[in-house]
Design an enzyme around this catalytic site. Structure first.
Site, short mmCIF file in Angstrom:
data_model
loop_
_atom_site.label_atom_id
_atom_site.label_comp_id
_atom_site.label_asym_id
_atom_site.label_seq_id
_atom_site.Cartn_x
_atom_site.Cartn_y
_atom_site.Cartn_z
N TYR A 64 9.56 34.89 69.35
CA TYR A 64 9.75 33.46 69.10
C TYR A 64 10.70 33.22 67.93
O TYR A 64 10.59 33.85 66.87
CB TYR A 64 8.42 32.77 68.79
CG TYR A 64 8.59 31.32 68.37
CD1 TYR A 64 8.93 30.35 69.31
CD2 TYR A 64 8.48 30.94 67.03
CE1 TYR A 64 9.13 29.04 68.93
CE2 TYR A 64 8.67 29.62 66.65
CZ TYR A 64 9.00 28.68 67.60
OH TYR A 64 9.21 27.37 67.22
N HIS A 94 18.14 18.92 64.71
CA HIS A 94 17.05 18.58 63.79
C HIS A 94 17.52 17.80 62.57
O HIS A 94 16.69 17.31 61.79
CB HIS A 94 16.32 19.86 63.34
CG HIS A 94 15.44 20.46 64.40
ND1 HIS A 94 15.81 20.53 65.72
CD2 HIS A 94 14.20 21.02 64.32
CE1 HIS A 94 14.84 21.12 66.42
NE2 HIS A 94 13.85 21.40 65.60
N ASN A 207 12.66 25.59 58.27
CA ASN A 207 11.23 25.59 58.55
C ASN A 207 10.45 25.89 57.27
O ASN A 207 10.43 27.03 56.81
CB ASN A 207 10.96 26.64 59.64
CG ASN A 207 9.58 26.56 60.23
OD1 ASN A 207 9.06 27.55 60.72
ND2 ASN A 207 8.96 25.39 60.20
N TYR A 295 -14.60 -1.08 27.56
CA TYR A 295 -14.42 0.18 28.27
C TYR A 295 -12.97 0.68 28.25
O TYR A 295 -12.72 1.88 28.23
CB TYR A 295 -14.85 0.03 29.73
CG TYR A 295 -16.34 -0.07 29.95
CD1 TYR A 295 -17.24 -0.09 28.88
CD2 TYR A 295 -16.85 -0.15 31.24
CE1 TYR A 295 -18.60 -0.19 29.09
CE2 TYR A 295 -18.22 -0.25 31.46
CZ TYR A 295 -19.09 -0.28 30.38
OH TYR A 295 -20.43 -0.37 30.61
N ARG A 298 -12.97 2.36 24.84
CA ARG A 298 -14.02 3.34 24.59
C ARG A 298 -14.03 4.46 25.63
O ARG A 298 -14.34 5.61 25.30
CB ARG A 298 -15.38 2.63 24.61
CG ARG A 298 -16.51 3.47 24.09
CD ARG A 298 -17.90 2.95 24.40
NE ARG A 298 -18.00 1.53 24.68
CZ ARG A 298 -19.05 0.99 25.31
NH1 ARG A 298 -20.06 1.77 25.71
NH2 ARG A 298 -19.10 -0.31 25.55
N PHE A 344 3.87 26.81 57.74
CA PHE A 344 4.76 25.66 57.58
C PHE A 344 4.01 24.34 57.45
O PHE A 344 4.58 23.34 57.05
CB PHE A 344 5.69 25.55 58.80
CG PHE A 344 4.96 25.66 60.11
CD1 PHE A 344 4.13 24.65 60.57
CD2 PHE A 344 5.08 26.81 60.88
CE1 PHE A 344 3.43 24.76 61.76
CE2 PHE A 344 4.38 26.93 62.07
CZ PHE A 344 3.56 25.90 62.51
N GLU A 429 3.11 20.33 68.37
CA GLU A 429 2.82 20.05 66.95
C GLU A 429 1.88 18.84 66.92
O GLU A 429 2.30 17.72 66.62
CB GLU A 429 4.13 19.81 66.20
CG GLU A 429 5.04 21.04 66.25
CD GLU A 429 6.48 20.75 65.86
OE1 GLU A 429 6.77 19.62 65.43
OE2 GLU A 429 7.32 21.65 66.00
#
Length: 536
Positions: A64, A94, A207, A295, A298, A344, A429
């Protein structure tokens, strides 16, 4: 990671090895303070991993990302004659981001971080490609990278593809010498050649989680800086509101010993009235000293404290991520194998950056309430909105509104993006981190925190004017002097914007912390801190 200089180069080098980069280093690289080289060990590891890739090609094995398609196309086998085209097509298709380009500083960080993770020797890139990337970084030849478009699933595919596209000599690129221009022309102007992608190299370069993590590194370093300074600013406000320092007694905080809480209480004590530094304001007010304060004064150790502990936690996760192999598949040269996995996935940096935004926001939330106490005469015993001639002059009235607006924006930005997921790549994905947005909004939250605290700093210094001739402690007077070196007292209305900008710049450059640090060190000699000053 190591730092070195040469006789020929005025800019020092950081040697990257994929194991020891820090968030501080990465921010410094982004700011152009260092150039890059690889350690000999890293170079050897890169060569060994590349040899595994070359062996796979030679033996015609199907793996792959090397000779298959990507994502849903993982079962599509690509012939050896098309492997270069496969990698180029991956980057071009991409490179689909949108929005404003990253700044030069953030693009430098992105490129430096990608170089660092490739130098781990698990990605299979050639040493030649890595050296070309380093040459581009050292010349500040920076690709145009749009800030939007990553879901943080198979890493930051779109932004890293844009980063690679420019290195290929395609798209746009910027350098200090040329400005924006055609990427190939910018490279050539610096005597550089476009990279040529071999098998797996496109996938190795696009990637990973480097956009999320590099922006996260900037966010966490800025958060660390503003958190330290927030303690000093809050202590200044307590001083001018004539508050008591009883709540910072170390015994209280040992009874609930969270590290951040203890450190914040100690920092307050180090700049307020003590046996080391005295305050004329505190001395004059002692007959009327309160038992306890509201507050927002403090409880600063408890509220600021958890912000400090959050920052420390996030910094640890991001430091691991900076030095992790996050592409796929990964090469393990020692065992002569290449394995597909899921490093990834951006969930780690995405989650902690959402956490960072939530934790750091509280510094602005409590600061805005202290600004209200400074501006409200029924709470401060000072002139309304910290200006004489109220009515004719509005003073800090709208500066407080600005702080309120920023805090309100942060409340929306603190909604975690990493709780969302949308299935992509034809359900391959099918769970994503949305980490790119986690990182970008964390940076927005941190900037708003800086701006709110800049307004509180201005207001506290203005409040001190109404206590004169009495003086605050020496460290707080040092802060006052620093602010007055860039912003004069508010005797009548003028444009507030420039004052806020000047105070914000002081905080961005950590000048407030620098101003008090010698005093903090002096205090630590008599009252040792729970940790080394400035480290937590």
């Amino acid at each position: 990671m190591s730092v070195s200089t040469t006789g020929q180069e005025p800019t020092p080098f950081i040697s990257l090895d994929g194991r020891s980069l820090t968030t501080e280093d990465l921010v410094a690289l982004g700011n152009g303070h260092f150039k890059i080289k690889l350690t000999p060990e890293a170079e050897a590891g890169v060569k060994q991993a590349r040899a595994v890739i070359e062996k796979i090609i030679k033996e015609k094995k199907v793996v792959y990302g090397i000779n298959t398609g990507f994502g849903k196309f993982a079962s599509t086998i690509i012939p050896n004659t098309k492997l270069k085209e496969l990698q180029e097509n991956l980057i071009r298709s991409h490179a689909a981001g949108v929005g404003s380009p990253l700044s030069p500083e953030r693009t430098r960080m992105l490129l430096a971080l990608r170089i660092n993770v490739l130098s781990k020797g698990h990605s299979g890139v050639s040493l030649e490609i890595l050296h070309q990337m380093i040459e581009a970084f050292n010349a500040s030849c920076l690709s145009l990278v749009p800030e939007k478009g990553t879901v943080g699933a198979s890493g930051d595919l779109a932004p890293l593809s844009h980063l690679t596209l420019g290195l290929m000599g395609e798209g746009e690129m910027w350098s200090p010498e040329t400005g924006w221009g055609d990427a190939k022309a910018v490279l050539e102007a610096h005597g550089l050649k476009p990279i040529v992608l071999g098998p797996k190299e496109g996938l190795a370069l696009n990637n990973g989680t480097q956009l999320i993590t590099s922006l996260g590194a900037e966010a966490v370093e800025r958060a660390l800086a503003i958190a330290r300074q927030a303690d000093i600013i809050a202590a200044f406000t307590l001083q001018v509101l004539k508050g008591t320092n009883k709540a910072f007694d170390s015994d209280i905080h040992m009874a609930r010993p969270h590290p951040g809480q203890r450190m914040v209480a100690w920092r307050f004590s180090s700049v307020l009235d003590s046996d080391v530094f005295s305050s004329e304001i505190t001395e004059r007010n002692k007959p009327h000293e309160r038992v306890q304060d509201a507050y927002t004064l403090r409880c600063c150790p408890q509220v600021h404290g958890v912000a400090n502990d959050t920052i420390a936690f996030v910094k640890g996760i991001l430091t691991t991520e900076l030095n992790s192999a996050t592409d796929n598949p990964l090469v393990f040269a020692k065992d002569d194998k290449i394995v597909s996995g899921g490093n990834f996935h951006g969930e780690y940096p995405a989650k902690v950056l959402d956490f960072l935004a939530i934790g750091v926001h509280e510094l602005a939330s409590i600061s805005e309430r202290r600004i209200e106490r400074l501006c409200n005469p029924s709470l401060s015993e000072l002139p309304a909105f910290l200006v004489s001639g109220g009515g004719l002059n509005s003073g800090f009235m709208i500066a407080h509104c600005t702080a309120a607006a920023l805090v309100s924006e942060n409340k929306v930005l603190c909604h975690p993006s990493s709780v969302d997921s949308l299935s992509t790549s034809a359900a391959t994905e099918d769970h994503v981190s949305m980490g790119g947005w986690s990182a970008r909004k964390a940076l927005q939250v941190v900037e708003h925190v800086e701006q709110v605290l800049a307004i509180e700093l201005l207001a506290a210094c203005q409040a001190l004017e109404f206590h004169r001739p009495e003086k605050a402690t020496a460290p707080l007077e040092a802060v006052y002097g620093l602010v007055r070196s860039v912003v004069r007292p508010w005797d009548q209305d003028r444009v507030m914007f420039t004052d806020i900008e000047a105070a914000h710049k002081l905080l961005r450059e950590e000048k407030v912390w620098e101003a008090v640090y010698p005093y903090v060190e002096e205090y630590s000699k008599k009252h040792p801190p729970p940790y080394a000053p400035g480290t937590h």
